[in-house]
Write a protein that holds these residues in place. Structure first.
Motif, PDB file in Angstrom:
ATOM      1  N   HIS A  12      25.476  44.329 -21.905  1.00 39.76           N
ATOM      2  CA  HIS A  12      25.358  44.608 -20.473  1.00 39.76           C
ATOM      3  C   HIS A  12      25.367  43.308 -19.664  1.00 39.76           C
ATOM      4  CE1 HIS A  12      24.250  46.945 -16.974  1.00 39.76           C
ATOM      5  NE2 HIS A  12      23.225  46.153 -16.741  1.00 39.76           N
ATOM      6  N   GLY A  16      28.404  41.994 -17.355  1.00 38.53           N
ATOM      7  CA  GLY A  16      28.038  41.859 -15.939  1.00 38.53           C
ATOM      8  C   GLY A  16      28.276  40.445 -15.442  1.00 38.53           C
ATOM      9  N   TRP A  19      32.053  39.944 -15.055  1.00 33.44           N
ATOM     10  CA  TRP A  19      32.563  40.695 -13.901  1.00 33.44           C
ATOM     11  C   TRP A  19      32.154  40.010 -12.587  1.00 33.44           C
ATOM     12  CZ3 TRP A  19      30.454  46.140 -12.205  1.00 33.44           C
ATOM     13  CH2 TRP A  19      31.214  46.615 -11.134  1.00 33.44           C
ATOM     14  N   GLY A  52      24.803  49.973 -18.862  1.00 32.64           N
ATOM     15  CA  GLY A  52      23.733  50.173 -17.878  1.00 32.64           C
ATOM     16  C   GLY A  52      23.207  51.604 -17.946  1.00 32.64           C
ATOM     17  N   TRP A  56      19.453  52.676 -18.961  1.00 32.70           N
ATOM     18  CA  TRP A  56      18.697  53.573 -18.079  1.00 32.70           C
ATOM     19  C   TRP A  56      18.123  54.733 -18.891  1.00 32.70           C
ATOM     20  CZ3 TRP A  56      19.097  53.278 -12.433  1.00 32.70           C
ATOM     21  CH2 TRP A  56      18.254  54.184 -11.800  1.00 32.70           C
ATOM     22  N   HIS A  60      14.382  54.012 -18.526  1.00 33.73           N
ATOM     23  CA  HIS A  60      13.964  54.426 -17.179  1.00 33.73           C
ATOM     24  C   HIS A  60      14.152  55.907 -16.910  1.00 33.73           C
ATOM     25  CE1 HIS A  60      13.171  50.356 -15.739  1.00 33.73           C
ATOM     26  NE2 HIS A  60      14.177  50.013 -16.515  1.00 33.73           N
ATOM     27  N   THR A 123      23.728  43.677  -6.576  1.00 35.75           N
ATOM     28  CA  THR A 123      23.449  44.249  -7.909  1.00 35.75           C
ATOM     29  C   THR A 123      22.649  43.277  -8.763  1.00 35.75           C
ATOM     30  OG1 THR A 123      25.489  45.550  -7.880  1.00 35.75           O
ATOM     31  CG2 THR A 123      24.517  45.134 -10.034  1.00 35.75           C
ATOM     32  N   VAL A 124      23.130  42.029  -8.874  1.00 35.88           N
ATOM     33  CA  VAL A 124      22.459  41.050  -9.739  1.00 35.88           C
ATOM     34  C   VAL A 124      21.016  40.837  -9.271  1.00 35.88           C
ATOM     35  CG1 VAL A 124      22.482  38.672 -10.572  1.00 35.88           C
ATOM     36  CG2 VAL A 124      24.623  39.901 -10.310  1.00 35.88           C
ATOM     37  N   MET A 127      18.933  43.936 -10.223  1.00 37.55           N
ATOM     38  CA  MET A 127      18.725  44.035 -11.679  1.00 37.55           C
ATOM     39  C   MET A 127      17.688  43.011 -12.134  1.00 37.55           C
ATOM     40  SD  MET A 127      20.959  46.218 -13.122  1.00 37.55           S
ATOM     41  CE  MET A 127      21.732  47.395 -12.028  1.00 37.55           C
ATOM     42  N   ARG A 131      12.654  44.227 -13.204  1.00 38.96           N
ATOM     43  CA  ARG A 131      11.730  44.115 -14.329  1.00 38.96           C
ATOM     44  C   ARG A 131      10.301  43.808 -13.882  1.00 38.96           C
ATOM     45  NH1 ARG A 131      11.833  42.558 -19.983  1.00 38.96           N
ATOM     46  NH2 ARG A 131      14.048  43.016 -19.936  1.00 38.96           N
TER      47      ARG A 131
END
Ligand code: HEM
Length: 133
Positions: A12, A16, A19, A52, A56, A60, A123-124, A127, A131
């Protein structure tokens, strides 16, 4: 289970990083050679989204707390970024010959990379913050 999680998280983060990293670079260079990056970027986006989803599922599931909300915002921005890049990149590749000649098309590709870069920056951030939220 622990091993599955580690492998999934590594895949992941690696996909990521590729990308988002290539998107930031293309946004900064006006989409220079964006067509050469289209397939690798879309491949990395698919791996990032799929892994991702797996993370999840494992970590989560259930009611969303603050971390879940942050991840959801990040995931939504990632999906929007993939949509913007995918739609624009696909149409630019259909007109590859025009891409080198048409300034308008090149500008549209560059704009889509800039929009995707902004979304992936969110997004970064989400993410990384989730945590400890
Ligand atoms: C639909 C897209 C995505 C979904 C559903 C998703 C979901 C997740 C989940 C569930 C985690 C685990 C959080 C935890 O350890 O509790 C995670 C971690 C992470 N994600 Fe994503 N993600 C997506 C896209 C991305 C993208 C595009 C990037 C990078 C540009 C990214 C970067 C990260 C990073 C760096 C972590 C590690 C955070 C940490 O362990 O502290 N994710 N993601």
């Amino acid at each position: 289970m622990q091993m599955t999680l580690i492998v999934t998280l590594v895949l992941h983060v690696r996909s990521g990083v590729f990308w988002a990293g290539t998107t930031f670079a293309l946004a900064r260079t006006g989409g220079n050679e964006a067509d050469r990056f289209f397939r690798p970027q879309m491949g990395a986006a698919s791996v990032a989204v799929a892994t991702g989803g797996v993370l999840w599922f494992f970590l989560h599931r259930g009611p969303l707390g603050t971390p879940g909300h942050l991840l959801a915002i990040g995931a939504l921005c990632a999906l929007l970024a993939a949509g913007v890049q995918g739609a624009m990149g696909a149409s630019a590749r259909r007109n590859l010959s025009a891409l080198s000649e048409s300034e308008g098309l090149r500008r549209r590709v560059a704009r889509s990379q800039r929009i995707a870069a902004g979304l992936l920056a969110i997004t970064v951030t989400c993410m990384a913050a989730a945590r400890y939220a």
